[in-house]
Design an enzyme around this catalytic site. Structure first.
Site, short mmCIF file in Angstrom:
data_model
loop_
_atom_site.label_atom_id
_atom_site.label_comp_id
_atom_site.label_asym_id
_atom_site.label_seq_id
_atom_site.Cartn_x
_atom_site.Cartn_y
_atom_site.Cartn_z
N PHE A 132 0.85 -1.20 0.00
CA PHE A 132 0.00 0.00 0.00
C PHE A 132 0.88 1.23 0.00
O PHE A 132 1.77 1.37 0.84
CB PHE A 132 -0.92 0.03 1.23
CG PHE A 132 -1.83 1.24 1.24
CD1 PHE A 132 -3.06 1.20 0.60
CD2 PHE A 132 -1.44 2.42 1.86
CE1 PHE A 132 -3.88 2.33 0.59
CE2 PHE A 132 -2.25 3.55 1.85
CZ PHE A 132 -3.49 3.49 1.22
N ASP A 218 9.19 2.68 1.43
CA ASP A 218 8.05 3.43 1.95
C ASP A 218 7.94 3.17 3.45
O ASP A 218 7.45 2.13 3.88
CB ASP A 218 6.78 2.99 1.20
CG ASP A 218 5.53 3.74 1.70
OD1 ASP A 218 5.60 4.39 2.75
OD2 ASP A 218 4.49 3.64 1.01
N LYS A 247 3.10 10.14 8.11
CA LYS A 247 2.34 9.83 9.34
C LYS A 247 2.88 10.45 10.64
O LYS A 247 2.44 11.52 11.01
CB LYS A 247 2.15 8.31 9.45
CG LYS A 247 1.23 7.81 8.33
CD LYS A 247 0.53 6.52 8.64
CE LYS A 247 -0.63 6.27 7.71
NZ LYS A 247 -0.37 5.43 6.55
C1 LIG Z 1 -0.71 5.66 5.03
C2 LIG Z 1 0.28 5.18 4.04
C3 LIG Z 1 0.49 5.86 2.83
C4 LIG Z 1 -0.35 7.02 2.39
O1 LIG Z 1 -0.25 8.11 3.24
P1 LIG Z 1 -1.34 9.29 3.14
O2 LIG Z 1 -0.81 10.33 4.08
O3 LIG Z 1 -2.64 8.71 3.56
O4 LIG Z 1 -1.37 9.75 1.74
C5 LIG Z 1 1.50 5.42 2.01
N1 LIG Z 1 2.26 4.35 2.34
C6 LIG Z 1 2.09 3.68 3.48
C7 LIG Z 1 2.97 2.51 3.80
C8 LIG Z 1 1.08 4.05 4.36
O5 LIG Z 1 0.88 3.36 5.49
#
Ligand SMILES: *Cc1c(COP(=O)(O)O)cnc(C)c1O
Length: 387
Positions: A132, A218, A247
């Site tokens: 994701f 990521d 985050k």
């Molecule tokens: C939450 C998340 C995203 C997206 O972040 P947003 O601030 O919601 O755009 C991307 N990668 C990972 C691994 C995430 O947990």
């Protein structure tokens, strides 16, 4: 509380399924609804609330900066921005020389994808099944779930998905392909709290070097202490080319960043940018949050409490549980059936958790949560599993 929820459901776009609970206040790992009911918060704003709700250091920094300067164009320099960039680069897991500041996780991923194309001159990407990376078109192109992607296709072409933790599949995907970058999570979050294997991730780093593709990690969910290290990369000695974070970076204020390895040098002028990216308010909040994380030793705390919590959950020994797994305070309980009804039952017991896929109950509590609060969470999980 009904009034709040009725209005929110009536006027909000509709993209979110909402519970009829209005959260209006928080402190540390607890939140309260509009009727004064208390919850232990293991959602933490989807892992955002690393330093806890209403963190005094962050609140103070936001208030002070709001009185000073909220916005400063990126064509000019700013004191808190300069300070944050220097701090980010200094805490990065390896020899990172620069950073790009933005406003969310998806934006960090978008920037990283563009950088990979710019640096390599190639166009394709390899991503993992169950991965994701966000909901904007580029990030979504590298996100596995078909339900999110198919209704809005066509997406960015040239993305290959391979099984996670399968190095041979990754090697095949890179062979003879026009791959600008490989994008992966160190622990898959949305995909079900699936930790990557060290050998696998290190193998990919080597494969990327060999094929002149960028290794994009990521850490939007795993960064800033969540997994028991400041960055999950540190568990395995990874030094990716690009590291996406967001985050927990700014104590709850929207912010994202891409940390850029020194080997890439500087990006060409004008090919990317963001109006709000690196605004002084978010920078001040991030400085306060990151300093708090370091001064309070939150990564170590996440490692210790995470190990304790895993043990407590494993001790529940319910026949409904397939596996309990996690890294630090990023924990998942995989069930042999749908997780939803159990997550609902936990809300009734005053414990907020979130799903990760259909069968996993996920826990992303603030890292300031206490052992006693985790005990209460584990007890509540035991009750709903046996109830
Ligand atoms: C939450 C998340 C995203 C997206 O972040 P947003 O601030 O919601 O755009 C991307 N990668 C990972 C691994 C995430 O947990």
């Amino acid at each position: 509380m009904r009034d709040i929820c009725e209005r929110e459901v009536k006027y909000e776009s509709g993209f979110y399924r909402k519970r009829p609970v209005a959260l209006v206040r928080g402190e540390g790992a607890r939140v309260w609804d509009a009727e004064g009911r208390e919850y232990i918060d293991c959602i933490g704003g989807h892992g955002v609330a690393v330093v806890g709700h209403a963190n005094p250091a962050v609140a103070e920094a936001i208030a002070a900066q709001a009185r000073k300067l909220l916005t400063c164009p990126n064509g000019y320099c700013n004191d808190v921005r300069a300070e944050l960039l220097e701090l980010l680069v200094s805490i990065a897991p390896g020899d990172f020389g620069r950073a790009f500041l933005c406003n969310s996780g998806a934006e960090a991923v978008e920037a990283a994808l563009k950088m990979a194309r710019i640096v390599t001159g190639k166009t394709g990407f390899v991503a993992a099944m169950r991965g994701f990376h966000g909901r904007t078109l580029g990030a979504l192109s590298c996100t596995w779930r078909k339900e999110y992607r198919e209704p809005v296709e066509p997406l960015v072409p040239g993305v290959t998905f391979v099984p996670y933790n399968d190095l041979e599949a990754m090697a095949r995907a890179l062979e003879g392909n026009d791959v600008a970058g490989v994008i992966l999570e160190v622990v898959q979050g949305e995909g079900g709290v699936i930790p990557g294997k060290g050998e696998y991730l290190r193998g990919i780093e080597a494969l990327c070097r060999e094929h002149n593709a960028l290794f994009i990690v990521d850490e939007v969910q795993t960064g800033f202490g969540r997994t028991g290290k400041m960055f999950a990369c540190e568990h395995y000695g990874l030094e990716p080319d690009l590291l996406c974070v967001a985050k927990g970076i700014a104590g709850g204020v929207p912010m994202g960043a891409v940390l850029i390895h020194r080997r890439l040098g500087r990006m060409p002028a004008r090919l990317h940018g963001s109006t709000f990216g690196g605004n002084p308010l978010a920078c001040a909040a991030a400085l306060a949050a990151i300093r708090y994380i370091r001064e309070e030793g939150l990564p170590r705390r996440a490692a210790e409490l995470g190990a304790y919590f895993l043990e407590r959950l494993r001790g529940l020994s319910s026949p409904l549980v397939r596996e309990v797994r996690g890294l630090g305070l990023m924990v998942g309980v995989e069930l042999k059936r749908a997780a939803r009804p159990f997550i609902d039952a936990l809300v009734d017991k005053g414990v907020l958790t979130l799903p990760a896929g259909a069968t996993v109950i996920r826990f992303l509590p603030p890292l300031v949560i206490s052992r006693e609060e985790l005990d209460r969470v584990a007890e509540a999980v035991g009750e709903v599993l046996h109830g």
